[in-house]
Design an enzyme around this catalytic site. Structure first.
Site, PDB file in Angstrom:
ATOM      1  N   TYR A 212       0.812  -1.212   0.000  1.00 54.34           N
ATOM      2  CA  TYR A 212       0.000   0.000   0.000  1.00 54.34           C
ATOM      3  C   TYR A 212       0.855   1.276   0.000  1.00 54.34           C
ATOM      4  O   TYR A 212       0.369   2.361  -0.273  1.00 54.34           O
ATOM      5  CB  TYR A 212      -0.815  -0.048   1.281  1.00 54.34           C
ATOM      6  CG  TYR A 212      -2.137   0.646   1.276  1.00 54.34           C
ATOM      7  CD1 TYR A 212      -3.295  -0.048   0.962  1.00 54.34           C
ATOM      8  CD2 TYR A 212      -2.244   1.985   1.642  1.00 54.34           C
ATOM      9  CE1 TYR A 212      -4.519   0.569   1.017  1.00 54.34           C
ATOM     10  CE2 TYR A 212      -3.477   2.600   1.691  1.00 54.34           C
ATOM     11  CZ  TYR A 212      -4.608   1.890   1.381  1.00 54.34           C
ATOM     12  OH  TYR A 212      -5.815   2.506   1.446  1.00 54.34           O
TER      13      TYR A 212
ATOM     14  N   LYS B 174      -0.702 -12.786   7.211  1.00 54.12           N
ATOM     15  CA  LYS B 174      -0.969 -13.811   6.202  1.00 54.12           C
ATOM     16  C   LYS B 174       0.338 -14.576   5.981  1.00 54.12           C
ATOM     17  O   LYS B 174       0.781 -14.797   4.850  1.00 54.12           O
ATOM     18  CB  LYS B 174      -1.462 -13.076   4.937  1.00 54.12           C
ATOM     19  CG  LYS B 174      -2.062 -13.913   3.876  1.00 54.12           C
ATOM     20  CD  LYS B 174      -3.448 -14.441   4.214  1.00 54.12           C
ATOM     21  CE  LYS B 174      -3.876 -15.397   3.122  1.00 54.12           C
ATOM     22  NZ  LYS B 174      -4.736 -16.475   3.525  1.00 54.12           N
TER      23      LYS B 174
ATOM     24  N   ASP C 277      -7.313 -14.208   7.101  1.00 55.48           N
ATOM     25  CA  ASP C 277      -8.635 -14.612   6.592  1.00 55.48           C
ATOM     26  C   ASP C 277      -9.484 -15.203   7.713  1.00 55.48           C
ATOM     27  O   ASP C 277     -10.674 -14.913   7.841  1.00 55.48           O
ATOM     28  CB  ASP C 277      -8.530 -15.562   5.392  1.00 55.48           C
ATOM     29  CG  ASP C 277      -7.401 -16.558   5.508  1.00 55.48           C
ATOM     30  OD1 ASP C 277      -6.561 -16.393   6.408  1.00 55.48           O
ATOM     31  OD2 ASP C 277      -7.363 -17.509   4.719  1.00 55.48           O
TER      32      ASP C 277
ATOM     33  N   ASP D 166      -6.002  -2.413   6.639  1.00 59.72           N
ATOM     34  CA  ASP D 166      -6.963  -1.552   5.943  1.00 59.72           C
ATOM     35  C   ASP D 166      -8.306  -2.269   5.829  1.00 59.72           C
ATOM     36  O   ASP D 166      -9.356  -1.746   6.188  1.00 59.72           O
ATOM     37  CB  ASP D 166      -6.402  -1.245   4.557  1.00 59.72           C
ATOM     38  CG  ASP D 166      -7.196  -0.159   3.856  1.00 59.72           C
ATOM     39  OD1 ASP D 166      -7.801   0.671   4.543  1.00 59.72           O
ATOM     40  OD2 ASP D 166      -7.208  -0.162   2.610  1.00 59.72           O
TER      41      ASP D 166
END
Ligand code: NAP
Length: 411
Positions: free
Chosen positions: A155, A222, A276, A300
Protein backbone atom coordinates in the site's frame (compact mmCIF):
# COMPACT_ATOMS: atom_id res chain seq x y z
CA UNK A 1 8.13 30.10 9.15
CA UNK A 2 4.61 30.07 7.63
CA UNK A 3 3.84 31.38 4.17
CA UNK A 4 0.09 31.97 4.24
CA UNK A 5 -1.25 31.09 7.67
CA UNK A 6 -0.65 32.74 11.01
CA UNK A 7 -0.43 30.77 14.26
CA UNK A 8 -2.85 31.99 16.94
CA UNK A 9 -1.49 34.41 19.52
CA UNK A 10 -3.38 32.80 22.38
CA UNK A 11 -2.80 29.26 23.63
CA UNK A 12 0.31 27.17 24.30
CA UNK A 13 2.22 24.56 22.37
CA UNK A 14 2.04 20.88 23.25
CA UNK A 15 5.58 19.71 24.07
CA UNK A 16 7.19 16.27 23.89
CA UNK A 17 9.60 15.51 26.72
CA UNK A 18 11.18 12.21 27.81
CA UNK A 19 8.91 10.26 25.49
CA UNK A 20 5.73 11.89 26.83
CA UNK A 21 3.42 14.66 25.65
CA UNK A 22 3.17 17.65 27.93
CA UNK A 23 -0.25 19.19 27.33
CA UNK A 24 -1.25 22.64 28.62
CA UNK A 25 -4.90 23.46 29.50
CA UNK A 26 -5.13 25.69 26.43
CA UNK A 27 -3.26 23.80 23.68
CA UNK A 28 -2.97 25.16 20.16
CA UNK A 29 -4.35 22.46 17.88
CA UNK A 30 -4.03 22.75 14.11
CA UNK A 31 -6.94 21.47 12.02
CA UNK A 32 -8.20 21.43 8.47
CA UNK A 33 -11.64 20.67 7.12
CA UNK A 34 -10.43 18.88 4.00
CA UNK A 35 -12.72 18.04 1.09
CA UNK A 36 -16.36 17.13 0.55
CA UNK A 37 -18.23 16.40 3.78
CA UNK A 38 -15.23 17.57 5.79
CA UNK A 39 -16.87 21.02 5.53
CA UNK A 40 -19.95 19.60 7.28
CA UNK A 41 -18.48 17.32 9.91
CA UNK A 42 -15.36 19.18 11.07
CA UNK A 43 -17.12 22.41 12.18
CA UNK A 44 -19.82 20.31 13.88
CA UNK A 45 -17.21 18.25 15.74
CA UNK A 46 -15.26 21.33 16.78
CA UNK A 47 -18.35 22.80 18.44
CA UNK A 48 -18.83 19.58 20.41
CA UNK A 49 -15.15 19.39 21.39
CA UNK A 50 -15.13 23.01 22.56
CA UNK A 51 -18.23 22.40 24.67
CA UNK A 52 -16.74 19.25 26.21
CA UNK A 53 -13.33 20.84 26.91
CA UNK A 54 -14.88 23.85 28.62
CA UNK A 55 -16.65 21.55 31.09
CA UNK A 56 -13.20 20.51 32.31
CA UNK A 57 -11.71 24.00 32.41
CA UNK A 58 -9.80 23.46 29.16
CA UNK A 59 -9.79 25.49 26.00
CA UNK A 60 -8.54 24.46 22.59
CA UNK A 61 -7.06 27.25 20.54
CA UNK A 62 -7.67 26.08 16.98
CA UNK A 63 -5.15 26.88 14.24
CA UNK A 64 -6.86 26.73 10.85
CA UNK A 65 -4.86 25.10 8.05
CA UNK A 66 -5.60 24.06 4.49
CA UNK A 67 -5.33 20.78 2.58
CA UNK A 68 -7.09 19.40 -0.50
CA UNK A 69 -9.17 21.64 -2.80
CA UNK A 70 -9.06 24.61 -0.39
CA UNK A 71 -5.30 24.50 -0.28
CA UNK A 72 -5.09 24.27 -4.06
CA UNK A 73 -7.05 27.51 -4.38
CA UNK A 74 -4.79 29.35 -1.92
CA UNK A 75 -1.38 27.78 -2.55
CA UNK A 76 -1.70 26.06 -5.95
CA UNK A 77 -0.74 22.91 -4.05
CA UNK A 78 -3.00 20.30 -2.43
CA UNK A 79 -0.76 19.75 0.55
CA UNK A 80 1.22 22.91 1.36
CA UNK A 81 4.36 22.95 3.48
CA UNK A 82 2.56 25.33 5.89
CA UNK A 83 0.18 22.52 6.79
CA UNK A 84 2.86 19.91 7.32
CA UNK A 85 5.07 22.35 9.25
CA UNK A 86 2.24 23.34 11.59
CA UNK A 87 1.45 19.71 12.41
CA UNK A 88 5.17 19.10 13.03
CA UNK A 89 5.40 22.11 15.31
CA UNK A 90 2.16 21.64 17.29
CA UNK A 91 2.26 17.78 17.31
CA UNK A 92 -1.46 17.00 17.53
CA UNK A 93 -3.93 17.85 14.76
CA UNK A 94 -7.53 17.16 13.74
CA UNK A 95 -8.34 16.60 10.08
CA UNK A 96 -11.27 16.07 7.77
CA UNK A 97 -11.20 13.68 4.82
CA UNK A 98 -9.29 14.39 1.61
CA UNK A 99 -10.38 13.27 -1.83
CA UNK A 100 -8.00 11.02 -3.78
CA UNK A 101 -8.73 10.79 -7.50
CA UNK A 102 -8.55 7.16 -8.72
CA UNK A 103 -5.52 6.35 -10.95
CA UNK A 104 -3.54 8.89 -12.96
CA UNK A 105 -0.39 9.58 -10.95
CA UNK A 106 -2.05 11.47 -8.07
CA UNK A 107 -0.61 10.23 -4.81
CA UNK A 108 -3.07 9.97 -1.90
CA UNK A 109 -2.67 13.07 0.26
CA UNK A 110 -3.51 10.97 3.31
CA UNK A 111 -0.70 8.55 2.58
CA UNK A 112 1.65 11.49 1.95
CA UNK A 113 0.79 13.07 5.32
CA UNK A 114 1.35 9.77 7.14
CA UNK A 115 4.64 9.10 5.39
CA UNK A 116 6.05 12.63 5.51
CA UNK A 117 5.40 12.96 9.25
CA UNK A 118 6.31 9.32 9.92
CA UNK A 119 2.95 8.65 11.55
CA UNK A 120 3.66 4.97 11.54
CA UNK A 121 0.56 3.58 13.25
CA UNK A 122 -3.01 3.95 12.09
CA UNK A 123 -4.93 3.48 15.32
CA UNK A 124 -8.66 2.82 15.25
CA UNK A 125 -10.76 1.96 18.27
CA UNK A 126 -13.83 -0.13 17.52
CA UNK A 127 -16.37 0.06 20.33
CA UNK A 128 -20.13 -0.04 20.43
CA UNK A 129 -22.49 2.76 21.43
CA UNK A 130 -25.97 1.65 22.47
CA UNK A 131 -28.69 2.48 19.98
CA UNK A 132 -26.52 2.28 16.85
CA UNK A 133 -27.72 -0.42 14.43
CA UNK A 134 -25.29 -3.32 13.98
CA UNK A 135 -25.33 -6.40 11.73
CA UNK A 136 -24.32 -8.71 14.61
CA UNK A 137 -26.41 -10.03 17.50
CA UNK A 138 -24.15 -8.89 20.32
CA UNK A 139 -22.42 -5.70 19.22
CA UNK A 140 -21.92 -4.80 22.90
CA UNK A 141 -19.16 -7.43 22.92
CA UNK A 142 -17.12 -5.44 20.41
CA UNK A 143 -14.29 -3.54 22.07
CA UNK A 144 -11.12 -3.66 20.02
CA UNK A 145 -8.41 -1.26 19.04
CA UNK A 146 -6.60 -1.78 15.78
CA UNK A 147 -2.96 -0.78 15.23
CA UNK A 148 -2.27 -0.88 11.50
CA UNK A 149 1.25 -0.30 10.16
CA UNK A 150 1.16 2.84 8.06
CA UNK A 151 4.45 3.18 6.18
CA UNK A 152 5.19 -0.12 4.45
CA UNK A 153 3.65 -3.04 2.57
CA UNK A 154 2.17 -2.95 -0.94
CA UNK A 155 0.00 0.00 0.00
CA UNK A 156 2.99 2.31 0.46
CA UNK A 157 2.90 3.04 -3.25
CA UNK A 158 6.12 1.50 -4.57
CA UNK A 159 4.70 0.36 -7.87
CA UNK A 160 5.15 0.72 -11.61
CA UNK A 161 2.73 0.64 -14.50
CA UNK A 162 2.56 -2.21 -16.99
CA UNK A 163 5.06 -1.68 -19.80
CA UNK A 164 6.95 1.11 -18.01
CA UNK A 165 10.74 1.20 -18.15
CA UNK A 166 10.91 0.30 -14.45
CA UNK A 167 8.40 -2.56 -14.60
CA UNK A 168 10.13 -4.12 -17.61
CA UNK A 169 13.55 -3.67 -16.04
CA UNK A 170 12.45 -5.39 -12.81
CA UNK A 171 10.85 -8.25 -14.77
CA UNK A 172 14.08 -8.74 -16.70
CA UNK A 173 16.21 -8.50 -13.58
CA UNK A 174 14.14 -11.17 -11.81
CA UNK A 175 14.39 -13.45 -14.82
CA UNK A 176 18.14 -12.94 -15.33
CA UNK A 177 19.18 -13.05 -11.68
CA UNK A 178 16.71 -15.41 -10.04
CA UNK A 179 15.06 -17.27 -12.91
CA UNK A 180 11.67 -15.96 -11.78
CA UNK A 181 9.14 -15.52 -14.60
CA UNK A 182 6.64 -12.68 -14.56
CA UNK A 183 4.37 -11.91 -17.51
CA UNK A 184 5.68 -8.90 -19.48
CA UNK A 185 2.32 -7.18 -19.36
CA UNK A 186 2.33 -7.03 -15.55
CA UNK A 187 2.20 -3.99 -13.33
CA UNK A 188 4.70 -4.36 -10.49
CA UNK A 189 4.20 -3.54 -6.80
CA UNK A 190 6.74 -4.06 -4.03
CA UNK A 191 5.78 -5.33 -0.57
CA UNK A 192 8.50 -4.43 1.94
CA UNK A 193 7.92 -5.27 5.61
CA UNK A 194 10.83 -4.46 7.89
CA UNK A 195 11.84 -5.56 11.35
CA UNK A 196 12.21 -1.92 12.44
CA UNK A 197 8.72 -0.81 11.38
CA UNK A 198 7.06 -3.97 12.66
CA UNK A 199 8.70 -3.75 16.04
CA UNK A 200 7.87 -0.10 16.64
CA UNK A 201 4.23 -0.78 15.69
CA UNK A 202 3.88 -3.82 17.94
CA UNK A 203 5.71 -1.96 20.73
CA UNK A 204 3.12 0.84 20.53
CA UNK A 205 0.28 -1.72 20.60
CA UNK A 206 1.71 -3.49 23.66
CA UNK A 207 2.32 -0.20 25.46
CA UNK A 208 -1.28 0.78 24.76
CA UNK A 209 -2.50 -2.58 26.09
CA UNK A 210 -0.46 -2.11 29.28
CA UNK A 211 -1.57 1.47 29.88
CA UNK A 212 -5.23 0.64 29.29
CA UNK A 213 -5.50 -2.67 31.14
CA UNK A 214 -6.20 -4.67 27.99
CA UNK A 215 -5.94 -8.46 28.07
CA UNK A 216 -4.37 -9.42 24.76
CA UNK A 217 -2.51 -8.24 21.69
CA UNK A 218 -3.20 -10.27 18.54
CA UNK A 219 -0.77 -10.20 15.61
CA UNK A 220 -2.84 -10.61 12.44
CA UNK A 221 -0.95 -11.70 9.32
CA UNK A 222 -0.97 -13.81 6.20
CA UNK A 223 2.29 -15.54 7.09
CA UNK A 224 1.20 -18.94 5.83
CA UNK A 225 1.50 -17.60 2.27
CA UNK A 226 3.87 -14.61 2.52
CA UNK A 227 6.46 -16.04 4.85
CA UNK A 228 9.20 -13.42 4.74
CA UNK A 229 6.94 -10.37 4.94
CA UNK A 230 3.72 -11.23 6.79
CA UNK A 231 5.23 -14.28 8.51
CA UNK A 232 8.18 -12.19 9.60
CA UNK A 233 5.73 -9.57 10.93
CA UNK A 234 4.37 -12.26 13.27
CA UNK A 235 7.85 -13.44 14.32
CA UNK A 236 9.16 -9.93 15.00
CA UNK A 237 5.96 -9.15 16.92
CA UNK A 238 6.56 -12.10 19.24
CA UNK A 239 10.21 -11.09 19.51
CA UNK A 240 9.46 -7.57 20.68
CA UNK A 241 6.97 -8.94 23.24
CA UNK A 242 9.51 -11.44 24.57
CA UNK A 243 12.61 -9.22 24.50
CA UNK A 244 11.12 -5.92 25.70
CA UNK A 245 8.01 -6.94 27.67
CA UNK A 246 8.93 -10.45 28.81
CA UNK A 247 7.84 -9.83 32.41
CA UNK A 248 4.32 -8.72 31.48
CA UNK A 249 3.49 -10.81 28.40
CA UNK A 250 2.77 -14.50 27.88
CA UNK A 251 2.02 -16.49 24.74
CA UNK A 252 -1.20 -18.43 24.19
CA UNK A 253 0.73 -21.70 24.71
CA UNK A 254 1.95 -20.46 28.08
CA UNK A 255 -1.58 -19.37 28.94
CA UNK A 256 -2.92 -22.91 28.44
CA UNK A 257 0.13 -24.87 29.61
CA UNK A 258 0.91 -22.86 32.74
CA UNK A 259 -2.27 -20.97 33.67
CA UNK A 260 -5.11 -23.26 32.61
CA UNK A 261 -6.45 -20.65 30.15
CA UNK A 262 -6.97 -17.96 32.81
CA UNK A 263 -4.98 -14.78 32.22
CA UNK A 264 -2.90 -14.04 35.34
CA UNK A 265 -3.26 -10.56 36.79
CA UNK A 266 -0.90 -8.03 35.24
CA UNK A 267 -0.13 -10.13 32.16
CA UNK A 268 -1.05 -9.59 28.52
CA UNK A 269 -1.48 -12.54 26.18
CA UNK A 270 0.25 -12.24 22.81
CA UNK A 271 -1.53 -14.29 20.15
CA UNK A 272 -1.48 -14.48 16.39
CA UNK A 273 -4.13 -15.22 13.81
CA UNK A 274 -4.10 -15.66 10.06
CA UNK A 275 -5.89 -12.73 8.46
CA UNK A 276 -8.64 -14.61 6.59
CA UNK A 277 -9.56 -16.54 9.73
CA UNK A 278 -9.55 -13.26 11.64
CA UNK A 279 -12.28 -11.85 9.41
CA UNK A 280 -14.52 -14.67 10.65
CA UNK A 281 -13.41 -14.44 14.24
CA UNK A 282 -14.25 -10.77 14.67
CA UNK A 283 -17.82 -11.79 13.80
CA UNK A 284 -18.12 -15.09 15.62
CA UNK A 285 -15.79 -14.71 18.64
CA UNK A 286 -15.71 -10.95 18.95
CA UNK A 287 -15.06 -10.78 22.67
CA UNK A 288 -11.81 -12.76 22.40
CA UNK A 289 -10.12 -9.84 20.63
CA UNK A 290 -8.81 -6.74 22.22
CA UNK A 291 -5.73 -4.98 20.80
CA UNK A 292 -4.85 -6.02 17.23
CA UNK A 293 -1.61 -5.30 15.34
CA UNK A 294 -1.55 -5.68 11.56
CA UNK A 295 0.55 -4.92 8.51
CA UNK A 296 -0.82 -2.20 6.26
CA UNK A 297 -3.04 -3.87 3.68
CA UNK A 298 -4.71 -6.44 5.95
CA UNK A 299 -5.16 -3.69 8.49
CA UNK A 300 -6.96 -1.55 5.94
CA UNK A 301 -9.51 -4.26 5.14
CA UNK A 302 -9.98 -5.53 8.66
CA UNK A 303 -10.46 -2.10 10.20
CA UNK A 304 -13.25 -1.20 7.77
CA UNK A 305 -14.91 -4.60 8.30
CA UNK A 306 -14.64 -4.11 12.06
CA UNK A 307 -16.13 -0.61 11.74
CA UNK A 308 -19.20 -2.16 10.09
CA UNK A 309 -19.86 -4.08 13.32
CA UNK A 310 -20.37 -0.89 15.25
CA UNK A 311 -22.36 1.16 12.77
CA UNK A 312 -20.10 1.79 9.81
CA UNK A 313 -18.28 4.70 8.31
CA UNK A 314 -20.44 7.43 9.81
CA UNK A 315 -19.44 6.29 13.30
CA UNK A 316 -15.87 5.01 13.34
CA UNK A 317 -13.04 7.26 14.57
CA UNK A 318 -9.37 6.97 13.70
CA UNK A 319 -5.88 8.40 14.12
CA UNK A 320 -2.35 8.29 12.79
CA UNK A 321 0.27 8.15 15.48
CA UNK A 322 4.04 8.61 15.44
CA UNK A 323 6.51 9.25 18.22
CA UNK A 324 5.03 12.20 20.12
CA UNK A 325 2.78 13.18 17.23
CA UNK A 326 -0.80 12.35 16.23
CA UNK A 327 -3.10 13.34 13.39
CA UNK A 328 -6.72 12.44 14.11
CA UNK A 329 -9.19 11.63 11.33
CA UNK A 330 -12.40 9.65 10.92
CA UNK A 331 -12.06 6.55 8.79
CA UNK A 332 -14.62 7.73 6.24
CA UNK A 333 -13.71 9.64 3.11
CA UNK A 334 -15.02 12.88 1.62
CA UNK A 335 -18.31 11.35 0.30
CA UNK A 336 -18.55 14.11 -2.36
CA UNK A 337 -22.20 13.45 -3.21
CA UNK A 338 -23.25 14.63 0.27
CA UNK A 339 -20.85 17.60 0.49
CA UNK A 340 -22.36 20.78 1.92
CA UNK A 341 -25.81 19.24 2.36
CA UNK A 342 -25.88 19.24 6.18
CA UNK A 343 -26.84 15.59 5.92
CA UNK A 344 -24.06 13.23 6.97
CA UNK A 345 -23.33 11.89 10.41
CA UNK A 346 -20.70 13.90 12.32
CA UNK A 347 -20.30 11.12 14.93
CA UNK A 348 -17.11 9.69 13.39
CA UNK A 349 -15.46 13.13 13.44
CA UNK A 350 -16.78 13.83 16.97
CA UNK A 351 -15.48 10.48 18.27
CA UNK A 352 -12.21 11.17 16.47
CA UNK A 353 -12.00 14.31 18.59
CA UNK A 354 -12.75 12.19 21.67
CA UNK A 355 -9.88 9.91 20.68
CA UNK A 356 -7.65 12.97 20.33
CA UNK A 357 -8.62 14.04 23.85
CA UNK A 358 -7.68 10.58 25.12
CA UNK A 359 -4.28 10.98 23.44
CA UNK A 360 -3.91 14.36 25.20
CA UNK A 361 -4.58 12.59 28.49
CA UNK A 362 -8.09 14.12 28.82
CA UNK A 363 -9.69 10.76 29.40
CA UNK A 364 -12.73 11.83 31.42
CA UNK A 365 -13.59 14.48 28.87
CA UNK A 366 -13.26 11.90 26.11
CA UNK A 367 -15.59 9.48 27.93
CA UNK A 368 -18.13 12.24 28.44
CA UNK A 369 -18.26 12.94 24.70
CA UNK A 370 -18.91 9.25 24.02
CA UNK A 371 -21.70 9.22 26.60
CA UNK A 372 -23.31 12.34 25.12
CA UNK A 373 -23.27 10.82 21.61
CA UNK A 374 -24.75 7.59 22.95
CA UNK A 375 -27.50 9.51 24.79
CA UNK A 376 -28.36 11.42 21.63
CA UNK A 377 -28.79 8.25 19.57
CA UNK A 378 -30.77 6.61 22.37
CA UNK A 379 -33.10 9.60 22.35
CA UNK A 380 -33.79 8.67 18.73
CA UNK A 381 -32.06 11.77 17.32
CA UNK A 382 -30.23 10.45 14.26
CA UNK A 383 -28.81 11.35 10.87
CA UNK A 384 -29.95 9.62 7.65
CA UNK A 385 -27.47 6.72 7.85
CA UNK A 386 -28.83 5.52 11.20
CA UNK A 387 -32.40 6.57 10.37
CA UNK A 388 -32.57 4.25 7.39
CA UNK A 389 -32.02 1.28 9.70
CA UNK A 390 -33.92 2.19 12.84
CA UNK A 391 -36.03 5.26 12.05
CA UNK A 392 -36.33 7.98 14.69
CA UNK A 393 -36.13 11.75 14.61
CA UNK A 394 -34.17 12.49 11.42
CA UNK A 395 -31.86 15.50 11.77
CA UNK A 396 -29.00 17.10 9.82
CA UNK A 397 -25.30 17.29 10.72
CA UNK A 398 -25.54 20.58 12.63
CA UNK A 399 -28.69 19.62 14.52
CA UNK A 400 -27.15 16.31 15.58
CA UNK A 401 -24.13 18.19 16.97
CA UNK A 402 -26.48 20.61 18.78
CA UNK A 403 -28.24 17.68 20.45
CA UNK A 404 -24.90 16.16 21.51
CA UNK A 405 -23.90 19.52 23.04
CA UNK A 406 -27.21 19.73 24.91
CA UNK A 407 -26.63 16.26 26.30
CA UNK A 408 -23.05 17.13 27.23
CA UNK A 409 -24.31 20.11 29.16
CA UNK A 410 -26.77 17.90 31.01
CA UNK A 411 -24.03 15.54 32.26
P1 NAP B 1 -16.52 7.63 1.68
O1 NAP B 1 -16.24 9.04 1.36
O2 NAP B 1 -16.17 7.18 3.04
O3 NAP B 1 -18.08 7.37 1.43
C1 NAP B 1 -18.63 6.11 1.16
C2 NAP B 1 -20.02 6.02 1.76
O4 NAP B 1 -19.93 5.86 3.17
C3 NAP B 1 -20.91 7.24 1.57
O5 NAP B 1 -21.50 7.27 0.30
C4 NAP B 1 -21.90 6.99 2.69
O6 NAP B 1 -22.74 5.87 2.38
C5 NAP B 1 -21.01 6.49 3.81
N1 NAP B 1 -20.47 7.57 4.65
C6 NAP B 1 -19.21 8.08 4.66
N2 NAP B 1 -19.10 9.03 5.60
C7 NAP B 1 -20.30 9.13 6.18
C8 NAP B 1 -20.81 9.95 7.24
N3 NAP B 1 -20.06 10.85 7.89
N4 NAP B 1 -22.12 9.79 7.58
C9 NAP B 1 -22.89 8.89 6.96
N5 NAP B 1 -22.46 8.09 5.97
C10 NAP B 1 -21.17 8.20 5.59
O7 NAP B 1 -15.76 6.66 0.68
P2 NAP B 1 -15.53 6.79 -0.91
O8 NAP B 1 -16.79 7.29 -1.58
O9 NAP B 1 -14.96 5.50 -1.28
O10 NAP B 1 -14.40 7.88 -1.04
C11 NAP B 1 -14.62 9.25 -1.41
C12 NAP B 1 -13.28 9.96 -1.42
O11 NAP B 1 -12.72 10.01 -0.10
C13 NAP B 1 -12.23 9.26 -2.29
O12 NAP B 1 -11.51 10.25 -2.98
C14 NAP B 1 -11.33 8.55 -1.27
O13 NAP B 1 -10.03 8.39 -1.75
C15 NAP B 1 -11.38 9.53 -0.13
N6 NAP B 1 -11.07 8.93 1.18
C16 NAP B 1 -10.39 9.68 2.05
C17 NAP B 1 -10.10 9.21 3.32
C18 NAP B 1 -9.35 10.10 4.25
O14 NAP B 1 -9.27 11.29 4.04
N7 NAP B 1 -8.77 9.57 5.30
C19 NAP B 1 -10.54 7.94 3.71
C20 NAP B 1 -11.28 7.19 2.80
C21 NAP B 1 -11.54 7.69 1.53
P3 NAP B 1 -24.20 5.92 1.72
O15 NAP B 1 -24.09 6.65 0.44
O16 NAP B 1 -24.53 4.47 1.58
O17 NAP B 1 -25.07 6.60 2.69
Amino acid sequence: MYEKVKPPEEGKKIEYRDGKLVVPDNPIIPYFEGDGIGKDVVPAAIRVLDAAASKFGKEIVWFKLYAGEDAYKIYGNYLPEDTLNAIREYRVALKGPLTTPVGGGFRSLNVTIRQTLDLYANVRPIYYLKGIPSPIKHPEKVDMIIFRENTEDVYAGIEWQKGSYEALKIIKFLKDEFDVSIREDSGIGIKPISEFATKRLVRLAILYALENNRESVTLVHKGNIMKYTEGAFRDWGYEVARDEFGDVTITEDELWNNYDGRIPKGKIVIKDRIADNMFQQILTRTDEYDVLALPNLNGDYLSDAAAALIGGLGIAPGSNIGDGMGVFEPIHGSAPKYAGKNKVNPTAEILTGALMFEYLGWKECSEMIKRAVEMTVQQGIVTYDIHRHVGGNLVGTKEFANAVIENLNSL
